[in-house]
Design a protein around this motif. Structure first.
Motif, PDB file in Angstrom:
ATOM      1  N   ASP A  10       6.196   9.883  55.306  1.00 38.85           N
ATOM      2  CA  ASP A  10       6.082  11.180  54.637  1.00 38.85           C
ATOM      3  C   ASP A  10       7.017  12.211  55.270  1.00 38.85           C
ATOM      4  O   ASP A  10       7.581  13.060  54.570  1.00 38.85           O
ATOM      5  CB  ASP A  10       4.642  11.680  54.676  1.00 38.85           C
ATOM      6  N   VAL A  11       7.199  12.140  56.597  1.00 35.18           N
ATOM      7  CA  VAL A  11       8.150  13.032  57.269  1.00 35.18           C
ATOM      8  C   VAL A  11       9.556  12.764  56.726  1.00 35.18           C
ATOM      9  O   VAL A  11      10.301  13.699  56.416  1.00 35.18           O
ATOM     10  CB  VAL A  11       8.127  12.843  58.803  1.00 35.18           C
ATOM     11  N   LEU A  12       9.920  11.482  56.622  1.00 33.42           N
ATOM     12  CA  LEU A  12      11.245  11.148  56.085  1.00 33.42           C
ATOM     13  C   LEU A  12      11.421  11.689  54.674  1.00 33.42           C
ATOM     14  O   LEU A  12      12.462  12.275  54.353  1.00 33.42           O
ATOM     15  CB  LEU A  12      11.446   9.630  56.079  1.00 33.42           C
ATOM     16  N   ARG A  13      10.420  11.502  53.846  1.00 30.44           N
ATOM     17  CA  ARG A  13      10.498  12.000  52.471  1.00 30.44           C
ATOM     18  C   ARG A  13      10.621  13.526  52.442  1.00 30.44           C
ATOM     19  O   ARG A  13      11.361  14.088  51.639  1.00 30.44           O
ATOM     20  CB  ARG A  13       9.294  11.528  51.676  1.00 30.44           C
ATOM     21  N   GLY A  14       9.892  14.208  53.327  1.00 33.87           N
ATOM     22  CA  GLY A  14       9.970  15.661  53.401  1.00 33.87           C
ATOM     23  C   GLY A  14      11.313  16.142  53.901  1.00 33.87           C
ATOM     24  O   GLY A  14      11.876  17.111  53.375  1.00 33.87           O
ATOM     25  N   ALA A  15      11.863  15.476  54.916  1.00 41.58           N
ATOM     26  CA  ALA A  15      13.131  15.896  55.512  1.00 41.58           C
ATOM     27  C   ALA A  15      14.322  15.584  54.611  1.00 41.58           C
ATOM     28  O   ALA A  15      15.264  16.367  54.522  1.00 41.58           O
ATOM     29  CB  ALA A  15      13.326  15.219  56.863  1.00 41.58           C
ATOM     30  N   LEU A  16      14.274  14.436  53.945  1.00 41.18           N
ATOM     31  CA  LEU A  16      15.429  13.979  53.176  1.00 41.18           C
ATOM     32  C   LEU A  16      15.350  14.355  51.703  1.00 41.18           C
ATOM     33  O   LEU A  16      16.354  14.341  51.003  1.00 41.18           O
ATOM     34  CB  LEU A  16      15.589  12.464  53.337  1.00 41.18           C
ATOM     35  N   GLY A  17      14.142  14.688  51.244  1.00 44.70           N
ATOM     36  CA  GLY A  17      13.944  15.181  49.881  1.00 44.70           C
ATOM     37  C   GLY A  17      14.484  14.243  48.816  1.00 44.70           C
ATOM     38  O   GLY A  17      14.412  13.026  48.953  1.00 44.70           O
ATOM     39  N   PRO A  18      15.057  14.821  47.765  1.00 43.82           N
ATOM     40  CA  PRO A  18      15.509  14.007  46.636  1.00 43.82           C
ATOM     41  C   PRO A  18      16.708  13.115  46.951  1.00 43.82           C
ATOM     42  O   PRO A  18      17.060  12.258  46.149  1.00 43.82           O
ATOM     43  CB  PRO A  18      15.854  15.041  45.559  1.00 43.82           C
ATOM     44  N   PHE A  71       2.079  14.400  62.000  1.00 37.56           N
ATOM     45  CA  PHE A  71       3.464  14.757  62.247  1.00 37.56           C
ATOM     46  C   PHE A  71       3.713  16.149  61.691  1.00 37.56           C
ATOM     47  O   PHE A  71       3.080  16.551  60.713  1.00 37.56           O
ATOM     48  CB  PHE A  71       4.399  13.773  61.531  1.00 37.56           C
ATOM     49  N   GLU A  72       4.662  16.850  62.304  1.00 43.25           N
ATOM     50  CA  GLU A  72       5.058  18.156  61.778  1.00 43.25           C
ATOM     51  C   GLU A  72       6.573  18.209  61.684  1.00 43.25           C
ATOM     52  O   GLU A  72       7.272  18.038  62.690  1.00 43.25           O
ATOM     53  CB  GLU A  72       4.550  19.288  62.662  1.00 43.25           C
ATOM     54  N   LEU A  73       7.067  18.426  60.489  1.00 39.09           N
ATOM     55  CA  LEU A  73       8.492  18.614  60.266  1.00 39.09           C
ATOM     56  C   LEU A  73       8.817  20.066  60.544  1.00 39.09           C
ATOM     57  O   LEU A  73       8.270  20.965  59.907  1.00 39.09           O
ATOM     58  CB  LEU A  73       8.850  18.238  58.817  1.00 39.09           C
ATOM     59  N   ILE A  84      20.176  16.186  59.565  1.00 37.71           N
ATOM     60  CA  ILE A  84      19.619  16.303  60.910  1.00 37.71           C
ATOM     61  C   ILE A  84      18.284  17.012  60.751  1.00 37.71           C
ATOM     62  O   ILE A  84      18.206  18.044  60.068  1.00 37.71           O
ATOM     63  CB  ILE A  84      20.540  17.116  61.832  1.00 37.71           C
ATOM     64  N   PHE A  85      17.241  16.446  61.354  1.00 37.44           N
ATOM     65  CA  PHE A  85      15.947  17.115  61.254  1.00 37.44           C
ATOM     66  C   PHE A  85      15.180  16.998  62.561  1.00 37.44           C
ATOM     67  O   PHE A  85      15.404  16.104  63.364  1.00 37.44           O
ATOM     68  CB  PHE A  85      15.121  16.620  60.063  1.00 37.44           C
ATOM     69  N   GLU A  86      14.297  17.978  62.770  1.00 34.73           N
ATOM     70  CA  GLU A  86      13.457  18.050  63.954  1.00 34.73           C
ATOM     71  C   GLU A  86      12.007  17.897  63.530  1.00 34.73           C
ATOM     72  O   GLU A  86      11.576  18.519  62.563  1.00 34.73           O
ATOM     73  CB  GLU A  86      13.639  19.398  64.646  1.00 34.73           C
ATOM     74  N   PHE A  87      11.280  17.054  64.278  1.00 31.34           N
ATOM     75  CA  PHE A  87       9.857  16.907  63.996  1.00 31.34           C
ATOM     76  C   PHE A  87       9.113  16.546  65.264  1.00 31.34           C
ATOM     77  O   PHE A  87       9.708  16.200  66.283  1.00 31.34           O
ATOM     78  CB  PHE A  87       9.611  15.886  62.876  1.00 31.34           C
ATOM     79  N   THR A  88       7.807  16.692  65.202  1.00 28.28           N
ATOM     80  CA  THR A  88       6.934  16.351  66.325  1.00 28.28           C
ATOM     81  C   THR A  88       5.832  15.437  65.823  1.00 28.28           C
ATOM     82  O   THR A  88       5.578  15.339  64.631  1.00 28.28           O
ATOM     83  CB  THR A  88       6.293  17.608  66.950  1.00 28.28           C
ATOM     84  N   GLN A 102       5.151  13.879  71.061  1.00 26.93           N
ATOM     85  CA  GLN A 102       6.590  13.710  71.170  1.00 26.93           C
ATOM     86  C   GLN A 102       7.322  14.680  70.256  1.00 26.93           C
ATOM     87  O   GLN A 102       6.838  15.020  69.172  1.00 26.93           O
ATOM     88  CB  GLN A 102       6.935  12.265  70.780  1.00 26.93           C
ATOM     89  N   SER A 103       8.499  15.111  70.700  1.00 23.13           N
ATOM     90  CA  SER A 103       9.425  15.884  69.877  1.00 23.13           C
ATOM     91  C   SER A 103      10.651  15.024  69.612  1.00 23.13           C
ATOM     92  O   SER A 103      11.119  14.326  70.513  1.00 23.13           O
ATOM     93  CB  SER A 103       9.859  17.163  70.596  1.00 23.13           C
ATOM     94  N   TYR A 104      11.145  15.075  68.398  1.00 21.50           N
ATOM     95  CA  TYR A 104      12.279  14.255  67.993  1.00 21.50           C
ATOM     96  C   TYR A 104      13.360  15.113  67.344  1.00 21.50           C
ATOM     97  O   TYR A 104      13.058  16.094  66.675  1.00 21.50           O
ATOM     98  CB  TYR A 104      11.877  13.241  66.915  1.00 21.50           C
ATOM     99  N   ILE A 105      14.581  14.688  67.493  1.00 21.21           N
ATOM    100  CA  ILE A 105      15.689  15.127  66.655  1.00 21.21           C
ATOM    101  C   ILE A 105      16.285  13.847  66.094  1.00 21.21           C
ATOM    102  O   ILE A 105      16.621  12.925  66.833  1.00 21.21           O
ATOM    103  CB  ILE A 105      16.745  15.926  67.436  1.00 21.21           C
ATOM    104  N   SER A 106      16.391  13.789  64.782  1.00 18.27           N
ATOM    105  CA  SER A 106      16.901  12.592  64.120  1.00 18.27           C
ATOM    106  C   SER A 106      18.135  12.945  63.310  1.00 18.27           C
ATOM    107  O   SER A 106      18.196  13.992  62.664  1.00 18.27           O
ATOM    108  CB  SER A 106      15.831  11.999  63.199  1.00 18.27           C
TER     109      SER A 106
END
Length: 148
Positions: A10-18, A71-73, A84-88, A102-106
């Motif tokens: 769901d984080v991936l879908r939120g960060a990358l959208g359409p 998770f939090e985007l 590039i996205f940041e999430f925890t 954990q904190s991530y930058i992808s």
């Protein structure tokens, strides 16, 4: 889109959208030849996974080791085919009960609506602590901790 999510997919879908193809199967979000990199992976842990099958095997090892509460985007920065996205995340080691917050930058590059390259920047010390150091790391690396 920022916000709270229940799963990594769901984080991936939120960060990358359409930009990302619509599918219910998590692994279908990735190209067959995906390159998944962990630039900060410590010795004994995989630094790179080549192909969807390798990613699936890694996730199969990881699944029983960590429990996630959510998770939090935080932000998402698209530029062409790369985002590039940041999430925890909040969670714990399944066997130890120790925190895995954990904190991530992808950095993700898409091709034809699928993730072709994923660079995952995170703090390996948090993972080591949550997994109980070497035993958990050996399990994640696909080794028998007793024979590791």
């Amino acid at each position: 889109m920022t916000g709270k999510f229940d799963t990594f997919g769901d984080v991936l879908r939120g960060a990358l959208g359409p930009r990302l193809m619509s599918t219910d199967d998590f692994l279908d979000l990735f190209a067959e030849d995906v390159i998944f990199e962990f630039p900060y992976a410590p010795p004994g842990m995989p630094g790179r996974l080549d192909g969807r099958d390798s990613l699936a095997a890694h996730l199969e090892r990881l699944g029983p080791l960590l429990e996630f509460d959510g998770f939090e985007l935080r932000s998402s920065y698209p530029s062409g085919d790369t985002v590039i996205f940041e999430f925890t995340c909040a969670g714990r080691g399944a066997e130890t009960g120790k925190a895995y917050n954990q904190s991530y930058i992808s950095v993700v590059t898409l091709r034809d609506g699928r993730i072709a390259r994923y660079r995952d920047y995170w703090n390996p010390l948090i993972l080591r602590a949550a997994l109980g150091d070497e035993g958990g790391v050996a399990a994640l690396a696909g080794e028998d901790a007793a024979h590791g």
